[in-house]
Scaffold this motif. Structure first.
Motif, PDB file in Angstrom:
ATOM      1  N   LEU A   1       0.876  -1.386  -0.156  1.00 30.97           N
ATOM      2  CA  LEU A   1      -0.114  -0.009   0.195  1.00 30.97           C
ATOM      3  C   LEU A   1       0.952   1.382  -0.065  1.00 30.97           C
ATOM      4  CD1 LEU A   1      -2.822   1.042  -0.040  1.00 30.97           C
ATOM      5  CD2 LEU A   1      -2.907   0.951   2.573  1.00 30.97           C
ATOM      6  N   ALA A   2       2.153   1.387   0.628  1.00 34.19           N
ATOM      7  CA  ALA A   2       2.753   2.346   0.452  1.00 34.19           C
ATOM      8  C   ALA A   2       3.266   2.853  -0.975  1.00 34.19           C
ATOM      9  CB  ALA A   2       4.170   2.029   1.488  1.00 34.19           C
ATOM     10  N   THR A   3       3.435   1.964  -1.589  1.00 34.18           N
ATOM     11  CA  THR A   3       3.928   2.110  -2.908  1.00 34.18           C
ATOM     12  C   THR A   3       2.732   2.644  -3.736  1.00 34.18           C
ATOM     13  OG1 THR A   3       5.667   0.349  -3.076  1.00 34.18           O
ATOM     14  CG2 THR A   3       4.702   0.975  -5.256  1.00 34.18           C
ATOM     15  N   ASP A   4       1.504   2.181  -3.419  1.00 37.82           N
ATOM     16  CA  ASP A   4       0.344   2.574  -4.243  1.00 37.82           C
ATOM     17  C   ASP A   4       0.004   4.160  -3.633  1.00 37.82           C
ATOM     18  OD1 ASP A   4      -0.082   0.297  -5.426  1.00 37.82           O
ATOM     19  OD2 ASP A   4      -1.317  -0.632  -4.209  1.00 37.82           O
ATOM     20  N   LEU A   5       0.330   4.444  -2.206  1.00 38.81           N
ATOM     21  CA  LEU A   5      -0.015   5.616  -1.743  1.00 38.81           C
ATOM     22  C   LEU A   5       0.707   6.705  -2.527  1.00 38.81           C
ATOM     23  CD1 LEU A   5      -0.923   5.476   2.174  1.00 38.81           C
ATOM     24  CD2 LEU A   5      -2.506   5.801   0.215  1.00 38.81           C
ATOM     25  N   ARG A   6       2.048   6.288  -2.531  1.00 38.56           N
ATOM     26  CA  ARG A   6       2.984   7.440  -3.307  1.00 38.56           C
ATOM     27  C   ARG A   6       2.401   7.736  -4.621  1.00 38.56           C
ATOM     28  NH1 ARG A   6       8.179   9.511  -3.234  1.00 38.56           N
ATOM     29  NH2 ARG A   6       9.310   9.816  -5.058  1.00 38.56           N
ATOM     30  N   SER A   7       2.016   6.522  -5.598  1.00 34.16           N
ATOM     31  CA  SER A   7       1.509   6.961  -6.874  1.00 34.16           C
ATOM     32  C   SER A   7       0.314   7.672  -6.873  1.00 34.16           C
ATOM     33  CB  SER A   7       1.283   5.728  -7.312  1.00 34.16           C
ATOM     34  OG  SER A   7       2.521   4.691  -7.676  1.00 34.16           O
ATOM     35  N   ILE A   8      -0.571   7.305  -5.857  1.00 38.29           N
ATOM     36  CA  ILE A   8      -1.642   8.333  -5.717  1.00 38.29           C
ATOM     37  C   ILE A   8      -1.454   9.868  -5.360  1.00 38.29           C
ATOM     38  CG2 ILE A   8      -3.947   8.494  -4.422  1.00 38.29           C
ATOM     39  CD1 ILE A   8      -3.896   5.402  -4.029  1.00 38.29           C
ATOM     40  N   LEU A   9      -0.657   9.806  -4.436  1.00 36.16           N
ATOM     41  CA  LEU A   9      -0.390  11.427  -3.868  1.00 36.16           C
ATOM     42  C   LEU A   9      -0.018  12.049  -5.503  1.00 36.16           C
ATOM     43  CD1 LEU A   9       0.989  10.721  -0.608  1.00 36.16           C
ATOM     44  CD2 LEU A   9      -1.172  11.754  -0.931  1.00 36.16           C
ATOM     45  N   HIS A  10       0.950  11.369  -5.790  1.00 36.54           N
ATOM     46  CA  HIS A  10       1.964  11.985  -6.999  1.00 36.54           C
ATOM     47  C   HIS A  10       0.859  12.269  -8.239  1.00 36.54           C
ATOM     48  CE1 HIS A  10       6.101  12.684  -6.071  1.00 36.54           C
ATOM     49  NE2 HIS A  10       5.938  11.664  -5.123  1.00 36.54           N
ATOM     50  N   ALA A  11       0.081  11.174  -8.541  1.00 43.20           N
ATOM     51  CA  ALA A  11      -1.001  11.368  -9.614  1.00 43.20           C
ATOM     52  C   ALA A  11      -2.069  12.664  -9.225  1.00 43.20           C
ATOM     53  CB  ALA A  11      -1.887  10.164  -9.551  1.00 43.20           C
ATOM     54  N   ALA A  12      -2.318  12.630  -8.012  1.00 37.43           N
ATOM     55  CA  ALA A  12      -3.255  13.783  -7.478  1.00 37.43           C
ATOM     56  C   ALA A  12      -2.559  15.469  -7.488  1.00 37.43           C
ATOM     57  CB  ALA A  12      -3.757  13.653  -6.293  1.00 37.43           C
TER      58      ALA A  12
END
Length: 334
Positions: free
Chosen positions: A171-182
């Motif tokens: 989930l840490a990897t996914d959260l980083r991608s989500i924050l950067h995408a947003a």
């Protein structure tokens, strides 16, 4: 810099929780404040949110001092380790909660909720209740809810600490991608260095109320400011004196009084310059983990390639992986 924390001090009576901390954060960056329990990191986060009064210093956003600005008018969102979802509301209604408080038109709410659920990988979960979700799914819903009103800054308080290790890493990897995408600017506090490395662009290490080191993740990792910081960042041990000189020399590096060593810094290699006696061996999915008594170094961790036939009592040659050691400018913590 969009967020500027300048000379901030927070006291609880005679207790100094945050001591003269200065940090800044640029638009779209994720800054992790890393430190052990009780170091003051959560107090600092709450001060940024406007939930703790400052004893000294300033917190400013885009040049404007936030003194006197209440929490609900700062334009910040908070996400906690347990998510704090409303158990009686569906996923969609949880995500939409702040939008409905702002009387956002229904069509815009529906569109925004679908956009956010798609962003966090939960398309089709609209009508599910939180109790039917896994821990990781609940945290994704909490993140979507925090992002719903497009906050200027999202504050993350140990967001993954309640999850098991495997789920936390994924989930840490996914959260980083989500924050950067947003394109979201975020301030994270955590005690877990792996979580900080996975999520953040920059790292500030906090101890006893003070920031002892901050910078880009790779800079802090390569050059920890002292022994306590190195060990907290995940280095396994520190060698000093003659042992430090032997280790650095074997890696082709100049001598130094102390060096921090990762568990995988010594690698079994038939052409390695150092001899070692294997004391224990344990097979993992990635490699064979060893404890060796190395010439001139004493007892240290080492690794061997998966499939290596290495047993306690064997004499082996080892080399030093110089990317897994850090020369320390200060032996003891200040």
């Amino acid at each position: 810099m969009v967020l500027a924390i300048s000379d901030v001090t927070v006291r609880y009576g005679d207790t100094l929780a945050v001591d003269d901390v200065s940090l800044d954060l640029a638009t779209g960056q994720v800054l992790a404040v890393l430190g052990p329990s009780g170091c003051g990191k959560s107090t600092l986060l709450r001060a940024v949110a406007g939930l703790e009064p400052l004893s000294a210093g300033t917190i400013a956003w885009d040049g404007a001092d936030l003194a006197g600005v209440p929490t609900h008018k700062r334009g910040f969102a908070l996400m906690f380790q347990d998510g704090q979802l409303f158990a009686h509301l569906t996923v969609a209604r949880n995500v939409a909660y702040a939008l409905r408080l702002r009387r956002t038109p229904s069509a815009q709410v529906t569109s925004r909720v679908r956009e956010l659920l798609d962003l966090v990988g939960l398309s089709g979960y609209d009508d599910r209740l939180p109790g039917t979700l896994s821990g990781g799914e609940r945290q994704r819903v909490a993140l979507a809810r925090a992002l719903a009103v497009e906050p200027r800054l999202i504050l993350l308080d140990e967001p993954l600490s309640a999850l098991d290790a495997t789920l936390r890493e994924r989930l840490a990897t996914d959260l980083r991608s989500i924050l950067h995408a947003a394109g979201t600017t975020a301030l994270l506090v955590t005690h877990d260095h792996e979580e900080a490395f996975a999520l953040a662009d920059r790292l500030a290490v906090m101890r006893a109320g003070r920031v002892v080191q901050d910078g880009a993740i790779d800079e802090v990792w390569r050059e920890p400011v002292d022994e306590a910081t190195a060990l907290f960042l995940g280095y396994a041990s520190v060698v000093r004196g003659d042992a430090a000189r032997v280790l650095l020399g074997a890696g082709g590096l100049p001598p130094a009084p102390a060096v921090a060593v990762r568990r995988s810094a010594l690698v079994v290699d038939g052409s390695g310059p150092l001899g070692a006696r294997v004391e224990s061996a344990r097979v993992t999915p990635e490699q064979v983990r060893l404890v060796v008594d190395a010439d001139g170094l004493g007892r240290l961790d080492a690794v061997a390639p998966l499939g290596s036939r290495v047993s306690p009592g064997d004499e082996v040659a080892v080399r030093v992986d110089v990317t897994r050691v850090a020369v320390l400018p200060i032996v003891a913590a200040p």
